[in-house]
Write a protein that holds these residues in place. Structure first.
Motif, PDB file in Angstrom:
ATOM      1  N   ASN A  63       0.854  -1.186   0.000  1.00 50.58           N
ATOM      2  CA  ASN A  63       0.000   0.000   0.000  1.00 50.58           C
ATOM      3  C   ASN A  63       0.886   1.231   0.000  1.00 50.58           C
ATOM      4  N   LEU A  64       0.470   2.260  -0.725  1.00 53.91           N
ATOM      5  CA  LEU A  64       1.220   3.504  -0.801  1.00 53.91           C
ATOM      6  C   LEU A  64       0.637   4.485   0.206  1.00 53.91           C
ATOM      7  N   PRO A  65       1.392   4.843   1.261  1.00 52.59           N
ATOM      8  CA  PRO A  65       0.878   5.814   2.226  1.00 52.59           C
ATOM      9  C   PRO A  65       1.029   7.227   1.677  1.00 52.59           C
ATOM     10  N   VAL A  66      -0.087   7.942   1.558  1.00 46.45           N
ATOM     11  CA  VAL A  66      -0.067   9.325   1.075  1.00 46.45           C
ATOM     12  C   VAL A  66      -0.979  10.156   1.962  1.00 46.45           C
ATOM     13  N   ARG A  67      -0.751  11.452   1.933  1.00 43.85           N
ATOM     14  CA  ARG A  67      -1.513  12.352   2.795  1.00 43.85           C
ATOM     15  C   ARG A  67      -2.290  13.347   1.946  1.00 43.85           C
ATOM     16  N   LYS A  68      -3.530  13.562   2.344  1.00 40.85           N
ATOM     17  CA  LYS A  68      -4.397  14.584   1.760  1.00 40.85           C
ATOM     18  C   LYS A  68      -4.892  15.413   2.930  1.00 40.85           C
ATOM     19  N   GLY A  69      -4.343  16.610   3.079  1.00 41.73           N
ATOM     20  CA  GLY A  69      -4.664  17.418   4.256  1.00 41.73           C
ATOM     21  C   GLY A  69      -4.106  16.745   5.489  1.00 41.73           C
ATOM     22  N   SER A  70      -4.953  16.507   6.477  1.00 42.22           N
ATOM     23  CA  SER A  70      -4.528  15.840   7.718  1.00 42.22           C
ATOM     24  C   SER A  70      -4.738  14.334   7.680  1.00 42.22           C
ATOM     25  N   THR A  71      -5.318  13.831   6.592  1.00 40.20           N
ATOM     26  CA  THR A  71      -5.669  12.417   6.496  1.00 40.20           C
ATOM     27  C   THR A  71      -4.591  11.632   5.762  1.00 40.20           C
ATOM     28  N   THR A  72      -4.184  10.500   6.334  1.00 41.56           N
ATOM     29  CA  THR A  72      -3.272   9.588   5.646  1.00 41.56           C
ATOM     30  C   THR A  72      -4.099   8.479   5.024  1.00 41.56           C
ATOM     31  N   VAL A  73      -3.888   8.261   3.731  1.00 39.53           N
ATOM     32  CA  VAL A  73      -4.611   7.238   2.967  1.00 39.53           C
ATOM     33  C   VAL A  73      -3.601   6.189   2.537  1.00 39.53           C
ATOM     34  N   HIS A  74      -3.951   4.913   2.656  1.00 35.29           N
ATOM     35  CA  HIS A  74      -3.100   3.823   2.200  1.00 35.29           C
ATOM     36  C   HIS A  74      -3.719   3.254   0.932  1.00 35.29           C
ATOM     37  N   VAL A  75      -3.175   3.651  -0.225  1.00 32.88           N
ATOM     38  CA  VAL A  75      -3.715   3.247  -1.520  1.00 32.88           C
ATOM     39  C   VAL A  75      -3.060   1.935  -1.934  1.00 32.88           C
ATOM     40  N   SER A  76      -3.861   0.931  -2.208  1.00 30.45           N
ATOM     41  CA  SER A  76      -3.339  -0.365  -2.631  1.00 30.45           C
ATOM     42  C   SER A  76      -2.631  -0.221  -3.976  1.00 30.45           C
ATOM     43  N   LEU A  77      -1.392  -0.721  -4.055  1.00 30.53           N
ATOM     44  CA  LEU A  77      -0.644  -0.635  -5.303  1.00 30.53           C
ATOM     45  C   LEU A  77      -1.371  -1.347  -6.442  1.00 30.53           C
ATOM     46  N   GLY A  78      -2.145  -2.365  -6.121  1.00 29.37           N
ATOM     47  CA  GLY A  78      -2.882  -3.111  -7.133  1.00 29.37           C
ATOM     48  C   GLY A  78      -3.980  -2.314  -7.811  1.00 29.37           C
ATOM     49  N   THR A  79      -4.375  -1.183  -7.223  1.00 32.93           N
ATOM     50  CA  THR A  79      -5.433  -0.345  -7.811  1.00 32.93           C
ATOM     51  C   THR A  79      -4.869   0.839  -8.596  1.00 32.93           C
ATOM     52  N   ILE A  80      -3.537   0.979  -8.605  1.00 30.11           N
ATOM     53  CA  ILE A  80      -2.902   2.145  -9.230  1.00 30.11           C
ATOM     54  C   ILE A  80      -2.439   1.814 -10.645  1.00 30.11           C
ATOM     55  N   ARG A  81      -2.745   2.714 -11.579  1.00 26.22           N
ATOM     56  CA  ARG A  81      -2.241   2.590 -12.948  1.00 26.22           C
ATOM     57  C   ARG A  81      -0.908   3.326 -13.084  1.00 26.22           C
ATOM     58  N   PHE A 106      -1.537  14.113  -3.777  1.00 23.92           N
ATOM     59  CA  PHE A 106      -1.243  13.851  -2.381  1.00 23.92           C
ATOM     60  C   PHE A 106       0.184  14.281  -2.076  1.00 23.92           C
ATOM     61  N   THR A 107       0.535  14.241  -0.800  1.00 22.62           N
ATOM     62  CA  THR A 107       1.913  14.436  -0.366  1.00 22.62           C
ATOM     63  C   THR A 107       2.327  13.193   0.425  1.00 22.62           C
ATOM     64  N   PRO A 108       3.625  12.890   0.455  1.00 29.58           N
ATOM     65  CA  PRO A 108       4.065  11.736   1.244  1.00 29.58           C
ATOM     66  C   PRO A 108       4.087  12.090   2.732  1.00 29.58           C
ATOM     67  N   PRO A 109       3.577  11.209   3.611  1.00 27.94           N
ATOM     68  CA  PRO A 109       3.593  11.494   5.050  1.00 27.94           C
ATOM     69  C   PRO A 109       4.975  11.307   5.674  1.00 27.94           C
ATOM     70  N   MET A 110       5.860  10.611   4.960  1.00 29.18           N
ATOM     71  CA  MET A 110       7.228  10.385   5.418  1.00 29.18           C
ATOM     72  C   MET A 110       8.063  10.011   4.199  1.00 29.18           C
ATOM     73  N   SER A 111       9.339   9.928   4.380  1.00 27.66           N
ATOM     74  CA  SER A 111      10.208   9.508   3.286  1.00 27.66           C
ATOM     75  C   SER A 111      10.103   7.992   3.134  1.00 27.66           C
ATOM     76  N   PHE A 112       9.954   7.520   1.901  1.00 32.89           N
ATOM     77  CA  PHE A 112       9.895   6.079   1.654  1.00 32.89           C
ATOM     78  C   PHE A 112      10.526   5.767   0.313  1.00 32.89           C
ATOM     79  N   GLN A 113      10.693   4.476   0.042  1.00 32.44           N
ATOM     80  CA  GLN A 113      11.301   4.014  -1.199  1.00 32.44           C
ATOM     81  C   GLN A 113      10.351   3.084  -1.927  1.00 32.44           C
ATOM     82  N   VAL A 114      10.445   3.090  -3.246  1.00 35.07           N
ATOM     83  CA  VAL A 114       9.794   2.076  -4.068  1.00 35.07           C
ATOM     84  C   VAL A 114      10.852   1.002  -4.277  1.00 35.07           C
ATOM     85  N   ILE A 115      10.515  -0.236  -3.929  1.00 28.57           N
ATOM     86  CA  ILE A 115      11.492  -1.316  -4.051  1.00 28.57           C
ATOM     87  C   ILE A 115      10.906  -2.454  -4.877  1.00 28.57           C
TER      88      ILE A 115
END
Length: 136
Positions: A63-81, A106-115
């Motif tokens: 899941n990709l953790p991203v932030r929209k305002g104060s909310t952190t959303v975990h978007v499943s990589l399987g749903t992303i094009r 969105f903005t990233p809530p922290m630093s992360f890597q795509v691996i």
């Protein structure tokens, strides 16, 4: 006996993370800030959570953790094009296009890597160095 204990522990862990047990391995093409294109398989997100001065907890997720305002959303990589990353001064903007065609910024809530893995070995790229990730 030792193998049975290992299998039991592994099964319990996967029950805690059913998405890992059921999700198929994802493939993607990454283009970095230098326009280098890399094809990777088994795409995941990796980050480290600091728990002390010299201690951290590593995390891997599908899941990709991203932030929209104060909310952190975990978007499943399987749903992303597609993921597009843009830098505006010190701010990193992540534009996600879902397989349904819906988009969001969105903005990233922290630093992360795509691996993931390529034909040459394990690939790790900080999100700040990514230009696009296109899932296959």
């Amino acid at each position: 006996m030792r193998d049975l204990v290992f299998i039991l522990i592994f099964t319990i862990l996967l029950q805690g993370y059913p998405a890992l047990a059921q999700e198929k391995a994802l493939s993607a093409t990454i283009i970095d800030n230098q326009d280098v294109q890399t094809d990777i398989q088994n795409v995941r997100i990796y980050w480290e959570e600091k728990v002390g001065e010299a201690a951290f907890i590593p995390h891997e997720a599908i899941n990709l953790p991203v932030r929209k305002g104060s909310t952190t959303v975990h978007v499943s990589l399987g749903t992303i094009r597609k993921i597009e990353v843009e830098r505006k001064k010190e701010l990193v903007i992540i534009r996600i296009t879902l397989s349904t065609g819906k988009t969001g910024e969105f903005t990233p809530p922290m630093s992360f890597q795509v691996i993931g893995s390529s034909e040459f070995g394990e690939v790790r790229i900080p999100i700040e160095e990514v230009k696009t990730v296109t899932f296959k």
